[in-house]
Design a protein around this motif. Structure first.
Motif, short mmCIF file in Angstrom:
data_model
loop_
_atom_site.label_atom_id
_atom_site.label_comp_id
_atom_site.label_asym_id
_atom_site.label_seq_id
_atom_site.Cartn_x
_atom_site.Cartn_y
_atom_site.Cartn_z
N ASP A 178 0.84 -1.21 0.00
CA ASP A 178 0.00 0.00 0.00
C ASP A 178 0.86 1.25 0.00
O ASP A 178 1.77 1.39 0.82
CB ASP A 178 -0.91 0.02 1.23
CG ASP A 178 -1.95 -1.08 1.18
OD1 ASP A 178 -2.26 -1.53 0.06
OD2 ASP A 178 -2.43 -1.49 2.25
N MET A 179 0.56 2.15 -0.93
CA MET A 179 1.37 3.36 -1.02
C MET A 179 0.78 4.49 -0.20
O MET A 179 -0.43 4.60 -0.06
CB MET A 179 1.57 3.77 -2.47
CG MET A 179 0.36 4.09 -3.28
SD MET A 179 0.80 4.63 -4.94
CE MET A 179 0.58 3.13 -5.86
N VAL A 180 1.66 5.28 0.36
CA VAL A 180 1.29 6.47 1.12
C VAL A 180 1.15 7.65 0.16
O VAL A 180 0.22 8.44 0.25
CB VAL A 180 2.35 6.78 2.20
CG1 VAL A 180 2.01 8.05 2.95
CG2 VAL A 180 2.50 5.60 3.14
N VAL A 181 2.10 7.75 -0.76
CA VAL A 181 2.14 8.83 -1.74
C VAL A 181 2.31 8.19 -3.12
O VAL A 181 3.12 7.28 -3.29
CB VAL A 181 3.34 9.77 -1.46
CG1 VAL A 181 3.43 10.87 -2.49
CG2 VAL A 181 3.26 10.34 -0.07
N PRO A 182 1.55 8.64 -4.11
CA PRO A 182 1.75 8.06 -5.45
C PRO A 182 3.10 8.47 -6.04
O PRO A 182 3.60 9.56 -5.75
CB PRO A 182 0.60 8.64 -6.28
CG PRO A 182 0.13 9.83 -5.53
CD PRO A 182 0.48 9.61 -4.10
N PRO A 183 3.73 7.59 -6.83
CA PRO A 183 5.04 7.93 -7.39
C PRO A 183 4.91 8.96 -8.50
O PRO A 183 3.84 9.06 -9.11
CB PRO A 183 5.55 6.61 -7.94
CG PRO A 183 4.33 5.81 -8.22
CD PRO A 183 3.29 6.26 -7.23
#
Length: 152
Positions: free
Chosen positions: A35-40
């Motif tokens: 799960d990502m916190v910030v999109p790349p």
């Protein structure tokens, strides 16, 4: 050395920042592993700064090669290998990680990507490495040709 350190800090801050905050997703076309916190991308290293660091390193290597003396001959192999390998590889990695719609299309592990302009610094560090290699060979020939006439 300072330029190499600055380049490495920015590169690894991007890599680790992307790995931690974007779910292990380095490239924009790659899938997230958790799960990502910030999109790349978490942050984009400025292309002019990264390419400029390569240009400065290439120019400094050429200056060191042209002004090299027998006393500093042992430093030239470092200049032959480290800037092209470290900065060249990191620049190419950044070129793969960040897509550029106008860049050349290349195959990558995660699919087809388009290289961004980070690769523009690679020729400068390679030319600097070649200059250091030539200086090393010239000094080696001079040293072996006249060992009695040339002081260390």
């Amino acid at each position: 050395m300072v330029v190499l350190a600055v380049f490495a800090v920015v590169f690894f801050a991007y890599v680790f920042g992307s790995l931690l905050l974007s779910g292990g997703q380095l490239a924009t076309t790659e899938d997230a592993r958790w799960d990502m916190v910030v999109p790349p991308p978490v942050f984009t290293p400025p292309i002019p700064i990264m390419v400029g660091l390569c240009v400065i390193t290439g120019a400094a290597t050429i200056v060191c090669a042209v002004t090299a003396r027998l006393r500093s001959m042992g430093d030239l192999p470092f200049l032959v290998l480290i800037p092209p390998v470290v900065l060249g590889m990191m620049s190419m990695a950044l070129a793969y990680f960040f897509d550029d719609m106008n860049g050349p299309e290349v195959e990558a592990k995660w699919g087809t990507t388009r290289l961004s302009l980070y690769w523009l610094g690679v020729p400068f560090v390679v030319i600097g490495g070649l200059a250091a290699l030539i200086a090393y060979v010239v000094l080696l020939v001079v040293k072996r040709g006249h060992p009695d006439r040339i002081p260390e």
